[in-house]
Design a protein around this motif. Structure first.
Motif, PDB file in Angstrom:
ATOM      1  N   GLY A  22     -34.755  -1.073  -8.743  1.00  0.00           N
ATOM      2  CA  GLY A  22     -34.138   0.068  -9.390  1.00  0.00           C
ATOM      3  C   GLY A  22     -34.841   1.376  -9.126  1.00  0.00           C
ATOM      4  N   ARG A  23     -36.092   1.319  -8.641  1.00  0.00           N
ATOM      5  CA  ARG A  23     -36.837   2.548  -8.348  1.00  0.00           C
ATOM      6  C   ARG A  23     -36.894   2.847  -6.855  1.00  0.00           C
ATOM      7  NH1 ARG A  23     -42.554   2.777 -10.413  1.00  0.00           N
ATOM      8  NH2 ARG A  23     -42.274   4.950  -9.791  1.00  0.00           N
ATOM      9  N   VAL A  24     -36.551   1.877  -6.007  1.00  0.00           N
ATOM     10  CA  VAL A  24     -36.536   2.086  -4.559  1.00  0.00           C
ATOM     11  C   VAL A  24     -35.093   2.052  -4.086  1.00  0.00           C
ATOM     12  CG1 VAL A  24     -37.331   1.258  -2.321  1.00  0.00           C
ATOM     13  CG2 VAL A  24     -38.802   1.003  -4.337  1.00  0.00           C
ATOM     14  N   HIS A  25     -34.679   3.097  -3.385  1.00  0.00           N
ATOM     15  CA  HIS A  25     -33.290   3.245  -2.948  1.00  0.00           C
ATOM     16  C   HIS A  25     -33.236   3.228  -1.419  1.00  0.00           C
ATOM     17  CE1 HIS A  25     -31.878   4.707  -6.998  1.00  0.00           C
ATOM     18  NE2 HIS A  25     -33.188   4.926  -7.089  1.00  0.00           N
ATOM     19  N   PHE A  26     -32.532   2.275  -0.847  1.00  0.00           N
ATOM     20  CA  PHE A  26     -32.297   2.224   0.594  1.00  0.00           C
ATOM     21  C   PHE A  26     -30.913   2.806   0.871  1.00  0.00           C
ATOM     22  CE2 PHE A  26     -35.335  -1.225  -0.110  1.00  0.00           C
ATOM     23  CZ  PHE A  26     -36.248  -1.011   0.914  1.00  0.00           C
ATOM     24  N   THR A  27     -30.844   3.838   1.670  1.00  0.00           N
ATOM     25  CA  THR A  27     -29.560   4.486   1.944  1.00  0.00           C
ATOM     26  C   THR A  27     -28.950   4.036   3.262  1.00  0.00           C
ATOM     27  OG1 THR A  27     -30.471   6.359   3.177  1.00  0.00           O
ATOM     28  CG2 THR A  27     -30.427   6.539   0.765  1.00  0.00           C
ATOM     29  N   GLY A  28     -29.726   3.378   4.117  1.00  0.00           N
ATOM     30  CA  GLY A  28     -29.269   3.144   5.479  1.00  0.00           C
ATOM     31  C   GLY A  28     -29.323   4.442   6.263  1.00  0.00           C
ATOM     32  N   ALA A  29     -28.757   4.424   7.476  1.00  0.00           N
ATOM     33  CA  ALA A  29     -28.722   5.633   8.288  1.00  0.00           C
ATOM     34  C   ALA A  29     -27.717   6.616   7.694  1.00  0.00           C
ATOM     35  CB  ALA A  29     -28.342   5.292   9.728  1.00  0.00           C
ATOM     36  N   LEU A  30     -28.108   7.879   7.585  1.00  0.00           N
ATOM     37  CA  LEU A  30     -27.242   8.908   7.027  1.00  0.00           C
ATOM     38  C   LEU A  30     -26.895   9.937   8.112  1.00  0.00           C
ATOM     39  CD1 LEU A  30     -28.861   9.617   3.540  1.00  0.00           C
ATOM     40  CD2 LEU A  30     -26.985   8.069   4.110  1.00  0.00           C
ATOM     41  N   PRO A  31     -25.807  10.650   7.954  1.00  0.00           N
ATOM     42  CA  PRO A  31     -25.477  11.722   8.901  1.00  0.00           C
ATOM     43  C   PRO A  31     -26.591  12.763   8.950  1.00  0.00           C
ATOM     44  CG  PRO A  31     -23.638  11.268   7.424  1.00  0.00           C
ATOM     45  CD  PRO A  31     -24.811  10.510   6.888  1.00  0.00           C
ATOM     46  N   ASP A  32     -26.820  13.310  10.133  1.00  0.00           N
ATOM     47  CA  ASP A  32     -27.861  14.324  10.280  1.00  0.00           C
ATOM     48  C   ASP A  32     -27.635  15.504   9.339  1.00  0.00           C
ATOM     49  OD1 ASP A  32     -29.063  12.796  12.194  1.00  0.00           O
ATOM     50  OD2 ASP A  32     -28.321  13.952  13.908  1.00  0.00           O
ATOM     51  N   GLU A  33     -26.373  15.800   9.035  1.00  0.00           N
ATOM     52  CA  GLU A  33     -26.055  16.942   8.183  1.00  0.00           C
ATOM     53  C   GLU A  33     -26.593  16.771   6.766  1.00  0.00           C
ATOM     54  OE1 GLU A  33     -23.927  15.289  10.065  1.00  0.00           O
ATOM     55  OE2 GLU A  33     -23.660  16.767  11.674  1.00  0.00           O
ATOM     56  N   ALA A  34     -26.850  15.525   6.340  1.00  0.00           N
ATOM     57  CA  ALA A  34     -27.344  15.281   4.984  1.00  0.00           C
ATOM     58  C   ALA A  34     -28.853  15.477   4.865  1.00  0.00           C
ATOM     59  CB  ALA A  34     -26.977  13.864   4.539  1.00  0.00           C
ATOM     60  N   LEU A  35     -29.553  15.383   5.988  1.00  0.00           N
ATOM     61  CA  LEU A  35     -31.017  15.341   5.920  1.00  0.00           C
ATOM     62  C   LEU A  35     -31.659  16.626   5.393  1.00  0.00           C
ATOM     63  CD1 LEU A  35     -31.878  13.341   9.165  1.00  0.00           C
ATOM     64  CD2 LEU A  35     -31.816  12.533   6.801  1.00  0.00           C
ATOM     65  N   PRO A  36     -31.222  17.828   5.792  1.00  0.00           N
ATOM     66  CA  PRO A  36     -31.896  19.029   5.257  1.00  0.00           C
ATOM     67  C   PRO A  36     -31.916  19.076   3.736  1.00  0.00           C
ATOM     68  CG  PRO A  36     -30.513  19.620   7.112  1.00  0.00           C
ATOM     69  CD  PRO A  36     -30.204  18.185   6.799  1.00  0.00           C
ATOM     70  N   MET A  37     -30.818  18.676   3.098  1.00  0.00           N
ATOM     71  CA  MET A  37     -30.778  18.699   1.635  1.00  0.00           C
ATOM     72  C   MET A  37     -31.701  17.645   1.037  1.00  0.00           C
ATOM     73  SD  MET A  37     -27.943  19.992   3.026  1.00  0.00           S
ATOM     74  CE  MET A  37     -26.554  18.837   3.119  1.00  0.00           C
ATOM     75  N   LEU A  38     -31.762  16.466   1.686  1.00  0.00           N
ATOM     76  CA  LEU A  38     -32.648  15.409   1.183  1.00  0.00           C
ATOM     77  C   LEU A  38     -34.112  15.795   1.340  1.00  0.00           C
ATOM     78  CD1 LEU A  38     -30.820  12.191   2.426  1.00  0.00           C
ATOM     79  CD2 LEU A  38     -30.968  13.064   0.096  1.00  0.00           C
ATOM     80  N   TYR A  39     -34.469  16.364   2.484  1.00  0.00           N
ATOM     81  CA  TYR A  39     -35.844  16.848   2.666  1.00  0.00           C
ATOM     82  C   TYR A  39     -36.178  17.908   1.615  1.00  0.00           C
ATOM     83  CZ  TYR A  39     -36.291  14.817   7.424  1.00  0.00           C
ATOM     84  OH  TYR A  39     -36.385  13.982   8.512  1.00  0.00           O
ATOM     85  N   SER A  40     -35.259  18.859   1.437  1.00  0.00           N
ATOM     86  CA  SER A  40     -35.519  19.989   0.528  1.00  0.00           C
ATOM     87  C   SER A  40     -35.668  19.534  -0.916  1.00  0.00           C
ATOM     88  CB  SER A  40     -34.382  21.010   0.638  1.00  0.00           C
ATOM     89  OG  SER A  40     -34.275  21.528   1.948  1.00  0.00           O
ATOM     90  N   GLY A  41     -34.933  18.470  -1.297  1.00  0.00           N
ATOM     91  CA  GLY A  41     -34.982  18.018  -2.683  1.00  0.00           C
ATOM     92  C   GLY A  41     -36.122  17.080  -3.007  1.00  0.00           C
ATOM     93  N   ALA A  42     -36.801  16.580  -1.985  1.00  0.00           N
ATOM     94  CA  ALA A  42     -37.877  15.609  -2.217  1.00  0.00           C
ATOM     95  C   ALA A  42     -39.118  16.287  -2.776  1.00  0.00           C
ATOM     96  CB  ALA A  42     -38.217  14.893  -0.913  1.00  0.00           C
ATOM     97  N   GLN A  43     -39.784  15.602  -3.686  1.00  0.00           N
ATOM     98  CA  GLN A  43     -41.061  16.119  -4.182  1.00  0.00           C
ATOM     99  C   GLN A  43     -42.154  15.950  -3.134  1.00  0.00           C
ATOM    100  OE1 GLN A  43     -40.609  13.999  -8.155  1.00  0.00           O
ATOM    101  NE2 GLN A  43     -41.502  15.939  -8.803  1.00  0.00           N
TER     102      GLN A  43
END
Length: 363
Positions: free
Chosen positions: A244-265
């Protein structure tokens, strides 16, 4: 000028795909005049231009593809002024050739790869690198490794850093919230991006996450690498009571990565070796605080804008996570430094420098 670019296998998720696609797209952006033929395993919808022709081999098995490409090369390269082996297949040819060398992980860590790969890099790769007219190394560290292990003349090697796309920049809070909602991700998370293979050392990251004082989530983006998969991660998560604390997303579109990087602590790269580390450049360009091992080219690429650990093991990663996330001032300073360093990789310099090499070998 007409150049054949060998890019077989770039449909596979990973840094090699991203770096090659970025280079090709940048070439098309700056050079509408020369003609390019790109040898691929699958069609690439994002590579469309009047001066580019996609040539698709009818097989995807990497060994059969190499054999078929070798047989077909005299026909495919007819009329070309040179060949760029962008995926490092090292096929023999009478045409002037250029080879991109990403890293020497196979030689430095043979325990991480199949035996046939280690044999190929020991026996075949040195011959093709010496035959090539020029060699591109994607970092100074890789260039030094090539000199040490293959005895290449430094004058033959050009260091050309890969680029990151223009979309890799800090995202807005609204964009971050939207991507979290789209993929059902928690508000607070530590991020890992990369193939799920033995080299990327994800097991050490999961153990570090379990031992850390951090109470948020761990998000792991990437697909399993069939050749050298990271096995047993599900059982490890269950044993460490992280369900429940580890989330595997699989491969994501490149367009999603900037937002994921930016939101990570924090973004964590516990890999055992990197010839460049494109994830590091992407994460920094988005203003992410980066934790990585002091391995391969990562000290060179991060240029003081990341927290580096001497050994990317669970103990040191845990200490780095706790030290960074418990210190808001240091976290903010690292994020600002990351933006400044990461911006240097958001360019088309890879295409300009590579095009200059095409003109040299064609001459």
């Amino acid at each position: 000028m007409r150049i054949l670019i060998e890019a077989l296998g770039i449909h596979n998720y990973g840094g090699g795909r991203t770096a090659t696609l970025n280079l090709l797209q940048n070439l098309l952006a700056i050079d509408p005049h020369n003609q390019y033929r790109v040898l691929l395993t699958r069609p690439e919808p994002g590579l469309l231009a009047r001066n580019l022709q996609q040539i698709i081999l009818p097989v995807e098995n990497r060994f059969l593809a190499r054999i078929l490409a070798q047989v077909s090369l005299p026909i495919i390269s007819r009329g070309c002024n040179g060949i760029h082996f962008a995926k490092n297949l090292g096929l023999m040819t009478r045409k002037p050739s250029l080879v991109t060398l990403y890293d020497l992980t196979t030689l430095l860590h043979p325990e991480l790869v199949p035996r046939i790969d280690a044999w190929y890099w020991r026996r075949i790769q040195p011959l093709t690198l010496k035959k090539a007219r020029r060699v591109i190394a994607i970092s100074r560290a890789t260039a030094q490794d090539a000199q040490t292990h293959f005895g290449l003349d430094p004058a033959k090697i050009s260091v050309i850093y890969p680029s990151v796309g223009a979309r890799f920049q800090p995202a807005t809070p609204e964009q971050i919230a939207e991507i979290r909602q789209h993929y059902s991700l928690p508000r607070e998370y530590v991020l890992h991006v990369g193939r799920m293979d033995r080299k990327n050392n994800i097991g050490a990251l999961i153990h570090a996450f379990a031992q850390s004082r951090y109470r948020g989530a761990l998000v792991i983006v990437g697909q399993e690498y069939a050749k050298t998969p990271a096995r047993g991660l599900g059982e490890m998560i269950e044993t460490l009571e992280l369900t429940g604390r580890v989330h595997f997303t699989g491969a994501l579109p490149d367009e999603a990565l900037p937002m994921l990087y930016s939101g990570a602590q924090a973004v964590v790269m516990p890999s055992l070796h990197e010839g460049f580390g494109l994830v590091a450049a992407e994460a920094m360009a988005c203003g992410a605080a980066l934790i990585a091992g002091r391995v391969g080219a990562l000290p060179e690429v991060t240029a003081g804008a990341a927290m580096l650990v001497d050994e990317p093991n669970a103990i040191q990663i845990t200490e780095a996570l706790d030290e960074l996330l418990d210190n808001p001032a240091r976290l903010a300073a690292l994020q600002q430094a990351a933006i400044e360093v990461g911006a240097h990789y958001r360019n088309v310099n890879d295409a300009r420098q590579t095009l200059a090499l095409y003109e040299q070998i064609a001459a």
